[in-house]
Design a protein around this motif. Structure first.
Motif, mmCIF file in Angstrom:
data_model
loop_
_atom_site.group_PDB
_atom_site.id
_atom_site.type_symbol
_atom_site.label_atom_id
_atom_site.label_comp_id
_atom_site.label_asym_id
_atom_site.label_seq_id
_atom_site.Cartn_x
_atom_site.Cartn_y
_atom_site.Cartn_z
ATOM 1 N N ALA A 117 0.837 -1.204 0.000
ATOM 2 C CA ALA A 117 0.000 0.000 0.000
ATOM 3 C C ALA A 117 0.868 1.249 0.000
ATOM 4 C CB ALA A 117 -0.933 -0.001 1.201
ATOM 5 N N ASP A 118 0.509 2.166 -0.877
ATOM 6 C CA ASP A 118 1.281 3.405 -1.004
ATOM 7 C C ASP A 118 0.408 4.630 -0.749
ATOM 8 O OD1 ASP A 118 -0.286 3.310 -3.237
ATOM 9 O OD2 ASP A 118 1.358 3.264 -4.674
ATOM 10 N N GLY A 119 -0.632 4.439 0.046
ATOM 11 C CA GLY A 119 -1.488 5.562 0.393
ATOM 12 C C GLY A 119 -2.648 5.776 -0.551
ATOM 13 N N ARG A 120 -2.697 4.999 -1.628
ATOM 14 C CA ARG A 120 -3.827 5.131 -2.548
ATOM 15 C C ARG A 120 -5.090 4.591 -1.882
ATOM 16 N NH1 ARG A 120 -1.312 2.496 -7.979
ATOM 17 N NH2 ARG A 120 0.712 3.480 -7.776
ATOM 18 N N PRO A 121 -6.260 5.067 -2.350
ATOM 19 C CA PRO A 121 -7.515 4.540 -1.783
ATOM 20 C C PRO A 121 -7.672 3.057 -2.141
ATOM 21 C CG PRO A 121 -7.945 6.243 -3.459
ATOM 22 C CD PRO A 121 -6.465 6.112 -3.324
ATOM 23 N N MET A 122 -8.410 2.355 -1.312
ATOM 24 C CA MET A 122 -8.664 0.936 -1.546
ATOM 25 C C MET A 122 -9.418 0.782 -2.864
ATOM 26 S SD MET A 122 -8.210 -2.148 -0.415
ATOM 27 C CE MET A 122 -7.700 -1.966 1.279
ATOM 28 N N PRO A 123 -8.975 -0.155 -3.727
ATOM 29 C CA PRO A 123 -9.686 -0.380 -4.991
ATOM 30 C C PRO A 123 -11.112 -0.872 -4.756
ATOM 31 C CG PRO A 123 -7.554 -1.511 -4.948
ATOM 32 C CD PRO A 123 -7.817 -1.008 -3.568
ATOM 33 N N SER A 124 -11.953 -0.674 -5.758
ATOM 34 C CA SER A 124 -13.328 -1.184 -5.699
ATOM 35 C C SER A 124 -13.294 -2.707 -5.808
ATOM 36 C CB SER A 124 -14.144 -0.615 -6.863
ATOM 37 O OG SER A 124 -13.676 -1.154 -8.092
ATOM 38 N N ASP A 125 -14.422 -3.337 -5.528
ATOM 39 C CA ASP A 125 -14.506 -4.799 -5.653
ATOM 40 C C ASP A 125 -14.178 -5.232 -7.079
ATOM 41 O OD1 ASP A 125 -15.129 -5.091 -2.996
ATOM 42 O OD2 ASP A 125 -17.254 -5.514 -3.325
ATOM 43 N N GLU A 126 -14.674 -4.509 -8.065
ATOM 44 C CA GLU A 126 -14.400 -4.847 -9.469
ATOM 45 C C GLU A 126 -12.907 -4.703 -9.776
ATOM 46 O OE1 GLU A 126 -14.815 -6.080 -13.351
ATOM 47 O OE2 GLU A 126 -16.181 -6.315 -11.668
ATOM 48 N N GLN A 127 -12.298 -3.645 -9.295
ATOM 49 C CA GLN A 127 -10.854 -3.449 -9.509
ATOM 50 C C GLN A 127 -10.049 -4.541 -8.807
ATOM 51 O OE1 GLN A 127 -10.890 0.539 -7.915
ATOM 52 N NE2 GLN A 127 -10.404 1.437 -9.924
ATOM 53 N N LEU A 128 -10.498 -4.947 -7.634
ATOM 54 C CA LEU A 128 -9.811 -6.027 -6.915
ATOM 55 C C LEU A 128 -9.895 -7.330 -7.696
ATOM 56 C CD1 LEU A 128 -10.853 -5.305 -3.224
ATOM 57 C CD2 LEU A 128 -8.581 -5.030 -4.245
ATOM 58 N N ARG A 129 -11.082 -7.638 -8.233
ATOM 59 C CA ARG A 129 -11.252 -8.857 -9.023
ATOM 60 C C ARG A 129 -10.346 -8.824 -10.244
ATOM 61 N NH1 ARG A 129 -13.216 -10.503 -13.313
ATOM 62 N NH2 ARG A 129 -14.328 -8.626 -13.886
ATOM 63 N N GLU A 130 -10.327 -7.679 -10.941
ATOM 64 C CA GLU A 130 -9.477 -7.537 -12.131
ATOM 65 C C GLU A 130 -8.000 -7.670 -11.766
ATOM 66 O OE1 GLU A 130 -10.611 -3.767 -13.774
ATOM 67 O OE2 GLU A 130 -12.571 -4.510 -14.437
ATOM 68 N N GLN A 131 -7.615 -7.047 -10.652
ATOM 69 C CA GLN A 131 -6.222 -7.140 -10.199
ATOM 70 C C GLN A 131 -5.855 -8.582 -9.893
ATOM 71 O OE1 GLN A 131 -4.315 -4.374 -7.137
ATOM 72 N NE2 GLN A 131 -4.906 -6.124 -5.858
ATOM 73 N N TRP A 132 -6.730 -9.305 -9.173
ATOM 74 C CA TRP A 132 -6.507 -10.708 -8.812
ATOM 75 C C TRP A 132 -6.320 -11.548 -10.085
ATOM 76 C CZ3 TRP A 132 -6.130 -13.122 -4.038
ATOM 77 C CH2 TRP A 132 -6.220 -14.516 -4.027
ATOM 78 N N GLU A 133 -7.210 -11.373 -11.051
ATOM 79 C CA GLU A 133 -7.129 -12.140 -12.292
ATOM 80 C C GLU A 133 -5.874 -11.799 -13.087
ATOM 81 O OE1 GLU A 133 -8.942 -14.739 -13.029
ATOM 82 O OE2 GLU A 133 -10.139 -14.427 -11.216
ATOM 83 N N ARG A 134 -5.487 -10.524 -13.105
ATOM 84 C CA ARG A 134 -4.281 -10.115 -13.822
ATOM 85 C C ARG A 134 -3.042 -10.746 -13.183
ATOM 86 N NH1 ARG A 134 -4.153 -5.311 -12.412
ATOM 87 N NH2 ARG A 134 -2.299 -5.311 -11.132
ATOM 88 N N ILE A 135 -2.972 -10.716 -11.865
ATOM 89 C CA ILE A 135 -1.831 -11.297 -11.161
ATOM 90 C C ILE A 135 -1.778 -12.799 -11.385
ATOM 91 C CG2 ILE A 135 -0.834 -11.720 -8.876
ATOM 92 C CD1 ILE A 135 -1.909 -8.901 -8.085
ATOM 93 N N LYS A 136 -2.936 -13.486 -11.329
ATOM 94 C CA LYS A 136 -2.981 -14.926 -11.596
ATOM 95 C C LYS A 136 -2.482 -15.225 -13.004
ATOM 96 C CE LYS A 136 -6.401 -17.594 -10.597
ATOM 97 N NZ LYS A 136 -7.737 -18.172 -10.410
#
Length: 149
Positions: A117-136
């Protein structure tokens, strides 16, 4: 914000580590010459049905929202996993340490919004899902053997 992230207190963490070590010691004894014949006979293949049964019983306890039963069934699942990993370790395939190291690294990697975490706001649920899938997908690509030319 990371206010939702709660780390166990030092005494709680130390107690969990001690109990996990105790469980691994119990499993090692059960698999030893002086151990239990049933535990000695088990293989990764024979444990598969118990793994599925215990996971189903844990899911049922969760559905009933029964904390005591959840703890009991989670403990049973811990035991089956510890036994499975002990068998794998005896065969030189993997170990509890390797499994725990792998999941700790994976969870940190897949949760950069928490651990990097670098102080940015917490991502939305959709952004979290996209991030998870991208990392996978990045992990799969990195693990894939290089294409032969």
């Amino acid at each position: 914000m990371n206010s939702a992230v709660q780390n166990p207190t030092e005494p709680e963490a130390a107690q969990s580590v001690k109990l996990f070590q105790q469980l691994e010691g119990i499993v090692q004894t059960l698999r030893s010459e002086r151990g239990c014949p049933w535990d000695q006979r088990q293989t990764t293949a024979s444990l598969k049905k118990y793994l599925l049964e215990e996971a189903a019983e844990l899911a049922e306890a969760i559905d009933r929202d029964d904390g005591r039963h959840i703890a009991e069934e989670a403990g049973d699942l811990y035991f089956v996993l510890a036994l499975l990993l002990r068998i794998c370790e005896e065969q030189g395939r993997c170990s509890s340490a390797a499994a725990l190291s792998s999941i700790c690294k994976k969870m940190r990697r897949r949760h950069p919004h928490v651990f990097a975490a670098d102080g940015r706001p917490m991502p939305s649920d959709e952004q979290l899902r996209e991030q998870w899938e991208r990392i996978k997908a990045e992990e799969r690509a990195a693990a894939a053997p290089a294409a032969m030319v």
